[in-house]
Every structure is written in structure tokens, then in C-alpha cells.
Write a protein that holds these residues in place. Structure first.
Motif, PDB file in Angstrom:
ATOM      1  N   TYR A 187       0.809  -1.221   0.000  1.00 33.70           N
ATOM      2  CA  TYR A 187       0.000   0.000   0.000  1.00 33.70           C
ATOM      3  C   TYR A 187       0.843   1.273   0.000  1.00 33.70           C
ATOM      4  O   TYR A 187       0.296   2.373   0.103  1.00 33.70           O
ATOM      5  CB  TYR A 187      -0.949  -0.009   1.204  1.00 33.70           C
ATOM      6  CG  TYR A 187      -2.199  -0.820   0.939  1.00 33.70           C
ATOM      7  CD1 TYR A 187      -3.330  -0.240   0.365  1.00 33.70           C
ATOM      8  CD2 TYR A 187      -2.240  -2.181   1.228  1.00 33.70           C
ATOM      9  CE1 TYR A 187      -4.471  -0.984   0.110  1.00 33.70           C
ATOM     10  CE2 TYR A 187      -3.375  -2.930   0.977  1.00 33.70           C
ATOM     11  CZ  TYR A 187      -4.485  -2.323   0.419  1.00 33.70           C
ATOM     12  OH  TYR A 187      -5.621  -3.066   0.155  1.00 33.70           O
ATOM     13  N   THR A 188       2.170   1.130  -0.104  1.00 35.02           N
ATOM     14  CA  THR A 188       3.020   2.330  -0.128  1.00 35.02           C
ATOM     15  C   THR A 188       4.019   2.244  -1.283  1.00 35.02           C
ATOM     16  O   THR A 188       3.699   2.570  -2.413  1.00 35.02           O
ATOM     17  CB  THR A 188       3.739   2.523   1.228  1.00 35.02           C
ATOM     18  OG1 THR A 188       4.483   1.331   1.558  1.00 35.02           O
ATOM     19  CG2 THR A 188       2.737   2.816   2.338  1.00 35.02           C
ATOM     20  N   VAL A 189       5.213   1.777  -0.992  1.00 34.84           N
ATOM     21  CA  VAL A 189       6.283   1.843  -1.992  1.00 34.84           C
ATOM     22  C   VAL A 189       6.162   0.771  -3.068  1.00 34.84           C
ATOM     23  O   VAL A 189       6.680   0.951  -4.179  1.00 34.84           O
ATOM     24  CB  VAL A 189       7.671   1.748  -1.319  1.00 34.84           C
ATOM     25  CG1 VAL A 189       7.892   2.929  -0.393  1.00 34.84           C
ATOM     26  CG2 VAL A 189       7.819   0.432  -0.549  1.00 34.84           C
ATOM     27  N   GLY A 190       5.508  -0.365  -2.751  1.00 32.80           N
ATOM     28  CA  GLY A 190       5.460  -1.485  -3.685  1.00 32.80           C
ATOM     29  C   GLY A 190       4.953  -1.118  -5.070  1.00 32.80           C
ATOM     30  O   GLY A 190       5.644  -1.339  -6.070  1.00 32.80           O
ATOM     31  N   PRO A 191       3.745  -0.557  -5.175  1.00 26.85           N
ATOM     32  CA  PRO A 191       3.239  -0.210  -6.505  1.00 26.85           C
ATOM     33  C   PRO A 191       4.068   0.855  -7.214  1.00 26.85           C
ATOM     34  O   PRO A 191       4.163   0.845  -8.448  1.00 26.85           O
ATOM     35  CB  PRO A 191       1.827   0.321  -6.197  1.00 26.85           C
ATOM     36  CG  PRO A 191       1.452  -0.335  -4.919  1.00 26.85           C
ATOM     37  CD  PRO A 191       2.726  -0.387  -4.133  1.00 26.85           C
ATOM     38  N   LEU A 192       4.665   1.759  -6.443  1.00 31.96           N
ATOM     39  CA  LEU A 192       5.477   2.812  -7.069  1.00 31.96           C
ATOM     40  C   LEU A 192       6.752   2.220  -7.655  1.00 31.96           C
ATOM     41  O   LEU A 192       7.141   2.553  -8.785  1.00 31.96           O
ATOM     42  CB  LEU A 192       5.797   3.894  -6.035  1.00 31.96           C
ATOM     43  CG  LEU A 192       4.578   4.515  -5.344  1.00 31.96           C
ATOM     44  CD1 LEU A 192       5.005   5.549  -4.309  1.00 31.96           C
ATOM     45  CD2 LEU A 192       3.636   5.148  -6.372  1.00 31.96           C
ATOM     46  N   THR A 221      -0.826  -1.829 -16.761  1.00 34.58           N
ATOM     47  CA  THR A 221       0.025  -1.870 -15.570  1.00 34.58           C
ATOM     48  C   THR A 221      -0.739  -1.469 -14.315  1.00 34.58           C
ATOM     49  O   THR A 221      -0.542  -2.046 -13.239  1.00 34.58           O
ATOM     50  CB  THR A 221       1.241  -0.945 -15.765  1.00 34.58           C
ATOM     51  OG1 THR A 221       1.984  -1.393 -16.908  1.00 34.58           O
ATOM     52  CG2 THR A 221       2.150  -0.959 -14.554  1.00 34.58           C
ATOM     53  N   GLY A 222      -1.630  -0.486 -14.436  1.00 32.81           N
ATOM     54  CA  GLY A 222      -2.380  -0.025 -13.277  1.00 32.81           C
ATOM     55  C   GLY A 222      -3.206  -1.119 -12.627  1.00 32.81           C
ATOM     56  O   GLY A 222      -3.353  -1.149 -11.398  1.00 32.81           O
ATOM     57  N   MET A 223      -3.746  -2.031 -13.425  1.00 32.78           N
ATOM     58  CA  MET A 223      -4.509  -3.145 -12.863  1.00 32.78           C
ATOM     59  C   MET A 223      -3.587  -4.147 -12.174  1.00 32.78           C
ATOM     60  O   MET A 223      -3.909  -4.686 -11.110  1.00 32.78           O
ATOM     61  CB  MET A 223      -5.308  -3.841 -13.970  1.00 32.78           C
ATOM     62  CG  MET A 223      -6.458  -3.007 -14.519  1.00 32.78           C
ATOM     63  SD  MET A 223      -7.796  -2.767 -13.323  1.00 32.78           S
ATOM     64  CE  MET A 223      -8.540  -4.399 -13.302  1.00 32.78           C
ATOM     65  N   MET A 224      -2.432  -4.408 -12.750  1.00 38.79           N
ATOM     66  CA  MET A 224      -1.500  -5.360 -12.158  1.00 38.79           C
ATOM     67  C   MET A 224      -0.942  -4.856 -10.831  1.00 38.79           C
ATOM     68  O   MET A 224      -0.583  -5.661  -9.961  1.00 38.79           O
ATOM     69  CB  MET A 224      -0.347  -5.634 -13.126  1.00 38.79           C
ATOM     70  CG  MET A 224      -0.737  -6.430 -14.343  1.00 38.79           C
ATOM     71  SD  MET A 224       0.694  -6.994 -15.307  1.00 38.79           S
ATOM     72  CE  MET A 224       1.181  -5.488 -16.144  1.00 38.79           C
ATOM     73  N   LEU A 225      -0.878  -3.519 -10.666  1.00 36.66           N
ATOM     74  CA  LEU A 225      -0.230  -2.937  -9.492  1.00 36.66           C
ATOM     75  C   LEU A 225      -1.210  -2.498  -8.411  1.00 36.66           C
ATOM     76  O   LEU A 225      -0.829  -1.783  -7.484  1.00 36.66           O
ATOM     77  CB  LEU A 225       0.646  -1.755  -9.921  1.00 36.66           C
ATOM     78  CG  LEU A 225       1.850  -2.138 -10.786  1.00 36.66           C
ATOM     79  CD1 LEU A 225       2.641  -0.902 -11.183  1.00 36.66           C
ATOM     80  CD2 LEU A 225       2.751  -3.143 -10.077  1.00 36.66           C
TER      81      LEU A 225
END
Length: 339
Positions: A187-192, A221-225
Motif C-alpha cells: 500500500y506504499t512503496v510497492g506499486p510505485l 500496468t495499473g490493474m497489475m499494481l
């Protein structure tokens, strides 16, 4: 004075993480608004599954995607459309991907995913389906065939992982599946960080072939992340070796089924000699096709070959119903914040 600076620093870090979390959630919701569910929902095994459906005729075809992606991967590759010309075809979002739920009430092993899918297929009136699995989806397909034989009439296995081997990617992604720490990362750095790494990872999946525009459009990509899909991907990565260990002694049981194995000769994700070629040796009646010039996403480069494998299992030499493709029904209102 020092303690005051520490307090201020901790407060600043907490504020930064809170800001990241808000941005991550906003990005996930925007991705869902831009790419709403295109199929139907069914409740099975205590969860809600999302699936795409088209075509008529038989035997039915069930498509199970790999890690990180979702059912639309088969639409982008062309396999979904080809199968729908002669069959009733269903492409499922596996639990935790796309718009299918993945609650925390059980370990989501290959067997657990297969059990949910078996119930869904029974409710949909589907028996003896030709099940096509890609990558991690091959483990679910194998568990479905071994544990729920009434549901499966044949297997088409693409770029699969079947035998336990050491894998660096498991160690890299597995921490995001951990409770508490994994939640904080996702919920923080992972998707970024994932947004920076995703283009390279996708290129590796397709190499040596280029990444087709159809894939980028269908599996953005937005769905995967989204944090909940990262969780599903991380859990599946962590479960990959144990899943192979659990199934490996039972592959001989599959000799009762027609099994077609397809792999890309230049696969950079899964070693086709140690996996696909070895499985072919384990299952006496199976067929193996290794496609030169293609990598892990072999179904994108050779959808016709996958279609031919389906037809070879379907009823060789027997008439098939005329093609009649139906559009998928738009899904009901949804919520997927389950991770």
C-alpha cells in the motif's frame, strides 16, 4: 533535542507513507474506472469469481491465466476469440486477479484455486472441459484435472512450471505476501517501485518477441499494481515451488487424458527443458511442441497453434458446431478492495 529530532523525523516519515498510501489507492481506483469488468460473476467456494464467456458448442474450453495478469490476457492473445469460434469458452480471473476475490480465510494453493473453479464449473453446467493453463495457471489446471476429474476432458499446458527448482524471483517478490510488512509495502512503496520495474518485466516475459500493443491495452500496468493483485501475485510466487512438490508425484495419473504441452524455445522465465520437456517424458501419451523465436508468452506469438491443440483434443475427425460468438455481458457493480 535529539529525541525531538527523532520524533519530527518519525512524524515526517509517517506522513510520507500516509501520502503514498492515499496515492496508491487512488491509482488503483482510477485503473478500475478505466478498465471495468467486462464479463460475468459467479459465486463459488465462498468467493465471487469474474469470468469472460463467449461462443457455443462443445466440448467447452476453460482458460486459466498466469501470474500478474488476468483473463483478458487470453483476449489480447487471440486464443479466446479462436476458441469461441467452435466452443463455449470461459476465461476466469483466478482468485485475487482482475475482479475475482481472494479473501484471507485460506491458503490459496493450486488445489484451493482448483476447488473453487471446480464448483464454479459445476454451477455453470460445464463438465469434461478442455482446460488451457498458462504459466502459474498450469498448476491450477493440473490440480483441477487430478482432484476434480469430472471437470476436465483434456489439458493444454503453456509455458508451465511443473517441477520444483530454485527460483530467484520467488525470493524477490515473496516478502510482499507477508502479513503486516507485506501490507505496508503493497500500500506504499510497492506499486510505485513496481511501476518502474513493470516494463522490463513484461519485456522479459515476451522476449525475444516484442510486447504487443494488444497486451498493454488489455492488461494495463495499473490493474497489475493494485495492492490486492500484488498480494495475489506474491502469494502465488511463494506457493509455486510447494505447488509443484505437491503435484509432481501424481503426473502419471494424467495418462488417462489427452495432454498437449507447448513452450517457447527462448523462454527466459521458465526453463523449457527442465519443465515442459520433462513433463512430456513423465506423461507418456502427451504431445510437446517447442516454438522457436518465442518466449514465455507463447500463446501471443502462436495463438493458432494453441487453437489447433484445442481442436486436436476436442474430437478429431468429428464435425464441430458452426461458430457463434456472443459478447460478454457487462458485469454488475463491483468492489475489489479485499487485500
Amino acid at each position: 533535542m535529539a529525541s525531538s529530532r527523532v520524533t519530527v523525523g518519525l512524524a515526517a516519515a509517517a506522513a510520507a507513507l500516509a501520502g503514498m498510501a492515499l496515492q496508491v489507492r487512488a491509482n488503483a481506483r482510477r485503473a478500475e474506472r478505466e478498465h471495468p469488468p467486462a464479463g460475468r460473476f459467479i459465486h463459488a467456494g465462498g468467493i465471487r469469481l469474474h469470468y469472460l464467456e463467449a461462443g457455443i458448442g462443445g466440448p467447452p474450453v476453460v482458460l486459466l491465466h498466469g501470474n500478474a495478469v488476468q483473463a483478458e490476457d487470453y483476449v489480447a492473445s487471440g486464443v479466446f476469440g479462436l476458441a469461441a469460434e467452435r466452443h463455449r469458452v470461459l476465461a476466469f480471473d483466478r482468485p485475487g486477479y482482475g475482479y475475482s476475490e481472494r479473501p484471507r480465510d485460506r491458503p490459496w494453493t493450486a488445489e484451493a484455486q482448483a476447488a473453487v473453479l471446480a464448483e464454479a464449473l459445476a454451477r455453470l453446467g460445464i463438465r469434461r472441459a478442455i482446460v488451457v493453463g498458462h504459466s502459474w495457471g498450469t498448476l491450477t489446471a493440473l490440480a483441477l484435472a487430478l482432484n476434480h476429474p469430472e471437470a476436465v476432458g483434456g489439458l493444454v499446458l503453456l509455458s508451465g512450471y511443473y517441477f520444483p527448482t530454485a527460483r530467484a524471483d520467488v525470493a524477490m517478490i515473496s516478502p510482499t505476501a507477508l502479513p503486516v510488512l507485506g501490507d505496508a509495502i503493497r500500500y506504499t512503496v510497492g506499486p510505485l517501485v513496481g511501476r518502474l520495474m513493470a516494463p522490463m518485466m513484461v519485456r522479459t516475459m515476451f522476449a525475444p518477441a516484442p510486447v504487443p500493443a494488444a497486451f498493454t491495452s488489455a492488461v494495463p500496468t495499473g490493474m497489475m499494481l493494485r495492492p490486492w493483485q500484488i498480494k495475489a501475485s506474491a502469494e502465488d510466487a511463494a506457493a509455486m515451488i510447494p505447488a509443484a512438490v505437491a503435484l509432481v508425484e501424481r503426473y502419471g495419473e494424467l495418462s488417462r487424458l489427452p495432454v498437449s504441452i507447448i513452450a517457447g524455445a527462448e523462454d527466459m522465465v521458465v526453463d523449457r527443458d527442465r519443465q515442459s520437456a520433462r513433463l512430456h517424458r513423465e506423461i507418456a501419451a502427451s504431445s510437446l511442441q517447442v516454438v522457436s523465436g518465442l518466449g514465455h508468452m507463447v500463446h501471443h506469438g502462436a495463438p493458432d497453434l494453441v487453437g489447433q491443440a484445442i481442436e486436436a483434443i476436442a474430437a478429431p475427425g468429428q464435425p464441430v458446431s458452426a461458430a457463434m460468438t456472443a459478447s460478454a455481458v457487462t458485469a454488475e457493480e463491483h468492489t475489489t478492495d479485499i487485500g
